[in-house]
Design an enzyme around this catalytic site. Sequence first.
Site, PDB file in Angstrom:
ATOM      1  N   ASP A  25       0.839  -1.196   0.000  1.00 54.09           N
ATOM      2  CA  ASP A  25       0.000   0.000   0.000  1.00 54.09           C
ATOM      3  C   ASP A  25       0.874   1.245   0.000  1.00 54.09           C
ATOM      4  OD1 ASP A  25      -2.204  -1.596   0.119  1.00 54.09           O
ATOM      5  OD2 ASP A  25      -2.927  -0.877   2.064  1.00 54.09           O
ATOM      6  N   LYS A  82      -8.304   0.718  -4.769  1.00 51.56           N
ATOM      7  CA  LYS A  82      -9.467   0.154  -4.086  1.00 51.56           C
ATOM      8  C   LYS A  82     -10.743   0.909  -4.439  1.00 51.56           C
ATOM      9  CE  LYS A  82      -6.869  -1.300   0.054  1.00 51.56           C
ATOM     10  NZ  LYS A  82      -6.997  -2.761  -0.115  1.00 51.56           N
ATOM     11  N   GLY A 154      -5.046  -3.017   9.153  1.00 47.36           N
ATOM     12  CA  GLY A 154      -4.669  -1.883   9.978  1.00 47.36           C
ATOM     13  C   GLY A 154      -4.378  -2.204  11.423  1.00 47.36           C
ATOM     14  N   ARG A 166      -5.828 -20.683   6.885  1.00 47.04           N
ATOM     15  CA  ARG A 166      -6.017 -22.077   7.313  1.00 47.04           C
ATOM     16  C   ARG A 166      -7.442 -22.556   7.018  1.00 47.04           C
ATOM     17  NH1 ARG A 166      -2.137 -24.671  10.135  1.00 47.04           N
ATOM     18  NH2 ARG A 166      -0.477 -23.490  11.180  1.00 47.04           N
ATOM     19  N   GLY A 215      -2.790  -7.640   8.334  1.00 47.06           N
ATOM     20  CA  GLY A 215      -2.053  -7.851   9.579  1.00 47.06           C
ATOM     21  C   GLY A 215      -0.594  -8.196   9.420  1.00 47.06           C
ATOM     22  N   GLY A 236      -0.243  -3.735   4.016  1.00 43.27           N
ATOM     23  CA  GLY A 236      -0.947  -2.465   4.020  1.00 43.27           C
ATOM     24  C   GLY A 236      -0.225  -1.420   4.838  1.00 43.27           C
ATOM     25  N   SER A 237      -0.449  -1.446   6.145  1.00 46.52           N
ATOM     26  CA  SER A 237       0.147  -0.446   7.031  1.00 46.52           C
ATOM     27  C   SER A 237       1.537  -0.843   7.507  1.00 46.52           C
ATOM     28  CB  SER A 237      -0.765  -0.239   8.245  1.00 46.52           C
ATOM     29  OG  SER A 237      -2.102  -0.038   7.853  1.00 46.52           O
TER      30      SER A 237
END
EC number: 4.3.3.6
Length: 295
Positions: A25, A82, A154, A166, A215, A236-237
Amino acid sequence: MTNVTGTERVKRGMAEMQKGGVIMDVVNAEQARIAEEAGAVAVMALERVPADIRAAGGVSRMADPTIVEEVMGAVSIPVMAKCRIGHLVEARVLESLGVDYIDESEVLTPADEVYHLNKRDYTVPFVCGCRDIGEAARRIAEGAAMLRTKGEPGTGNIVEAVRHMRQVNAEIRQVASLREDELMTYAKNTGAPYEVLLEIKRLGRLPVVNFAAGGVATPADAALMMQLGADGVFVGSGIFKSENPEKFARAIVEATTHYEDYELIASLSKGLGNAMKGIEISTLLPEQRMQERGW
């Protein structure tokens, strides 16, 4: 673009080309260049990374087209952007800008709580999130060319991405073990389209690539998801909320490629500085869980 460009085979093939890589991102041209130099296979252009979207609250929408065009002009690797779930016009706007992929994303505030986009109507390939085989199969039936775990964006907490990867893989194994005359009942119980389940059974896997997302914050997180069967990793973050984005970006790319080389991952993890601040999932209220958006 020609008609051939928009076929399911070509869309899936384009997504397959990103396999084994990291997609990052970014919110501006400078970050996009950092990502490209670190070895990212693509970037996701948006106004705010998920951690900032979560912190700000309110309604989160498609990025300003100026940001998307700025990122597209800064790098030679594919650029994703997005749109909100079910937002027909945001998707068409992004398609008109010439982005390489559109992510119909639960990170943004859904525009439609009933319908997802019919992604077969678009020339550009789509990315979608999933938590289980029902969600995965429904998105594939709608025309998604790439999937990713929803995780919990996030948060810098890998636990939900692990759970979703999983879950999907366990259900793929279950589908592969079923007789064809048992699939219809399974389709009824999971809400997964029967024809997609038949394809999954025949292949022994999903017919599109499935990346990890939601995550990933460290090189070890990225390697973990690859070991669990991810085809690649979205971050992402985790990059630009870390203490040293350039180092984290390079380390996560290397760990994704060499995910079974533990000595290398140990070396990559040394002296990186602090990872992004994480959030314990149990502290989130149900309405704060982005993974619950969509169906």
